[in-house]
Scaffold this active site. Structure first.
Site, PDB file in Angstrom:
ATOM      1  N   GLU A   1      48.280  11.112  -2.700  1.00 47.89           N
ATOM      2  CA  GLU A   1      48.041  12.471  -2.183  1.00 47.89           C
ATOM      3  C   GLU A   1      49.241  13.016  -1.413  1.00 47.89           C
ATOM      4  O   GLU A   1      49.125  13.361  -0.227  1.00 47.89           O
ATOM      5  CB  GLU A   1      46.803  12.485  -1.269  1.00 47.89           C
TER       6      GLU A   1
ATOM      7  N   GLU B   1      40.167   7.828  -6.488  1.00 51.22           N
ATOM      8  CA  GLU B   1      39.329   7.930  -5.280  1.00 51.22           C
ATOM      9  C   GLU B   1      38.232   8.940  -5.539  1.00 51.22           C
ATOM     10  O   GLU B   1      38.479   9.995  -6.125  1.00 51.22           O
ATOM     11  CB  GLU B   1      40.116   8.436  -4.054  1.00 51.22           C
TER      12      GLU B   1
HETATM   13  C1  BGP Z   1      41.728  10.820   0.966  1.00 52.95           C
HETATM   14  C2  BGP Z   1      42.719   9.794   1.433  1.00 52.95           C
HETATM   15  C3  BGP Z   1      42.145   8.579   2.051  1.00 52.95           C
HETATM   16  C4  BGP Z   1      40.785   8.727   2.717  1.00 52.95           C
HETATM   17  C5  BGP Z   1      39.880   9.738   2.039  1.00 52.95           C
HETATM   18  C6  BGP Z   1      38.669  10.162   2.816  1.00 52.95           C
HETATM   19  O1  BGP Z   1      42.251  12.090   1.114  1.00 52.95           O
HETATM   20  O2  BGP Z   1      43.572   9.355   0.391  1.00 52.95           O
HETATM   21  O3  BGP Z   1      43.127   8.007   2.854  1.00 52.95           O
HETATM   22  O4  BGP Z   1      40.866   8.763   4.055  1.00 52.95           O
HETATM   23  O5  BGP Z   1      40.554  10.907   1.681  1.00 52.95           O
HETATM   24  O6  BGP Z   1      38.942  11.207   3.683  1.00 52.95           O
HETATM   25  P1  BGP Z   1      38.761  11.112   5.264  1.00 52.95           P
HETATM   26  O7  BGP Z   1      39.228   9.758   5.644  1.00 52.95           O
HETATM   27  O8  BGP Z   1      39.626  12.174   5.831  1.00 52.95           O
HETATM   28  O9  BGP Z   1      37.329  11.352   5.518  1.00 52.95           O
END
Ligand code: BGP
Length: 472
Positions: free
Chosen positions: A177, A375
């Protein structure tokens, strides 16, 4: 176990292709812990937390996150138990090379070697990502991605990783990302260095893309076996209506937030409309002519797609304040669609069909490049209330969430999308940046008050079954 029996389903409606990659993803800063021992250098998260702990939920910082550093054997065993055949994690640059450039930390090499070997021993293919939001602090001091020297430092770091681990690791990713550090650090103030400066944001984005292309070039020069790609968070942009102004707003949002990284990574070129817009606004980055050639010649073999939520937009309602700092939102407003389904804990819309729309777009407009869902997941607050008498968290909402997305993914496969796998975010509850441990995402719960004790959730057992049947 009765529960597992209840999850048994004879009929399989959604069957996935053979050798489908089932697993999950995580990142170094979010799961390793051990942030200041065994020679690890500071990264921007360690530093920012020291400066402003109150910016993090419950003031929980990155120092002890989930303790994978100590418990990796137990964790990998659990991964195997719940059916993983693949697992993506990141290397902590500041653990491996504490100053960002120069000396390599032997203890880190041992740790990552052990993790890779343990995964392979358990029949789980390691996917390694090189950069997950975690700039070594020594390099941030000289400007981080703003500074071209950091691109060179990153290439040396990438080469070090390829050389150390490339004999066993066959799937590499240059960035996770990459737009998020641009947004967080240079536009909207949720990552260090907390600036709001569009010119710097553009420079940071350009250097990140260049660094990805150069790492790919290096990987190929070394003649290593395997594939190299990038992981992008794609947020399909949906217009409020078919009114030309709404359509234009959605197109511009797509340029800024998706195509800015997708086009150079897969096609080797920046979208003309985006370049034109940046030119008109006076925000082109500085670069050397040969950079464009490097980007063009070193596109990815494989694309990881992170999908959480759609982006709904509409034409701007008011004329923007000309004195306000420039942000992409000068061109559109966000649109709250009535009746949308929400994950209220994270504040993100749940729209399962988005996964299908992305995959069909990749098929149609990006040469149907090999890809996978790297993800997808659901962060929920206070999951302890769902713990049953046997000590297991019954996260049926997560099962429903995954099913909903897998159905659309399955449909995309039926229609020819070249998608090879599905990784949940994340294996075990981990540290979510400024949200710290507020929302839990894992197949496995982590009890922070009890030496980070692991317990498989209902979704973990359900996933195991899905993998065994290669469908549900
Ligand atoms: C994505 C990232 C992760 C993870 C996930 C969940 O954007 O790659 O690192 O954290 O989101 O989001 P958050 O942790 O902000 O709830």
């Amino acid at each position: 176990m009765t529960l597992v029996k209840n999850l048994d389903k004879k009929e399989i409606t959604y069957k996935f292709p053979q050798n489908f990659w089932w697993g999950s993803a995580s990142s170094a800063t979010q799961m390793e812990g051990a942030s200041n021992i065994d020679g690890k250098g500071k990264n921007i998260w360690d530093y920012w937390y020291e400066q402003e702990p109150y910016r993090f939920y419950d003031e929980v910082g990155p120092s002890d996150t989930s303790q994978f550093y100590y418990k990796y054997k137990e964790d990998i065993k659990l991964m195997k138990e719940i059916g993983h055949n693949t697992f993506r994690f990141s290397i902590s640059w500041s653990r491996l090379i504490p100053n960002g450039v120069g000396e390599v930390n032997k203890k880190a090499v041992t740790f990552y070697n052990n993790v890779i070997d343990e995964l392979l021993k358990c029949g789980i293919e390691p996917f390694i990502n090189l950069y997950h939001f975690d700039m070594p602090f020594e390099l941030q001091k000289i400007g981080g991605w703003e500074n071209r020297e950091v691109v060179e430092a990153y290439i040396k770091y990438a080469e070090t990783c390829f050389t150390l681990f490339g004999d066993r690791v066959k799937k590499w990713f240059t960035h996770n990302e990459p737009i998020v550090p641009v947004e967080g650090g240079y536009l909207y103030n949720f990552h260090y260095p907390n600036l709001c400066d569009f010119q710097k944001a553009v420079q940071v984005a350009f250097h990140t893309i260049l660094s990805s292309a150069k790492a790919i070039q290096k990987f190929r020069e070394l003649g290593l076996e395997g594939k190299i790609g990038i992981i992008l968070n794609l947020t399909p942009s949906y217009p409020r209506s078919n009114h030309p102004s709404d359509l234009k707003a959605a197109k511009i949002a797509d340029l800024f937030f998706n195509r800015s990284f997708l086009d150079p990574s897969v096609k080797g070129e920046f979208p003309k409309e985006l370049v034109e817009l940046l030119k008109v606004e006076g925000y082109l980055p500085t670069y050397e002519q040969e950079d464009l050639q490097t980007i063009q010649s070193n596109t990815v073999d494989i694309l990881g797609i992170n999908y959480y939520q759609p982006r709904r937009v509409k034409a701007k309602e008011n004329i923007p304040n000309p004195d306000a700092p420039f942000l992409p939102e000068r061109y559109f407003d966000y649109y709250v669609m009535p009746g949308r389904k929400m994950n209220k804990y994270r504040g993100w819309e749940i729209y399962e069909k988005g996964i299908y729309d992305i995959l069909l777009n990749i098929k149609k407009n990006y040469g149907n490049i090999e890809c996978f869902i790297s993800e997808n997941g659901m962060g929920v607050e206070n999951e302890e209330r769902f713990r049953n008498q046997d000590g297991m968290i019954e996260d049926d909402y997560r099962i429903e969430f995954i099913k909903g997305h897998l159905k659309w993914l399955h449909k995309a496969i039926q229609e020819g999308a070249n998608v090879k796998g599905y990784h949940l975010w994340t294996f075990m509850d981990n540290w979510s940046w400024t949200n710290a441990y507020k929302n839990r995402y894992g197949f496995v719960s982590v009890d922070l008050d009890n030496n980070a004790k692991r317990t498989v959730k209902k979704s973990g057992y359900w996933f195991k079954k899905v993998v065994e049947q290669n469908g549900f």
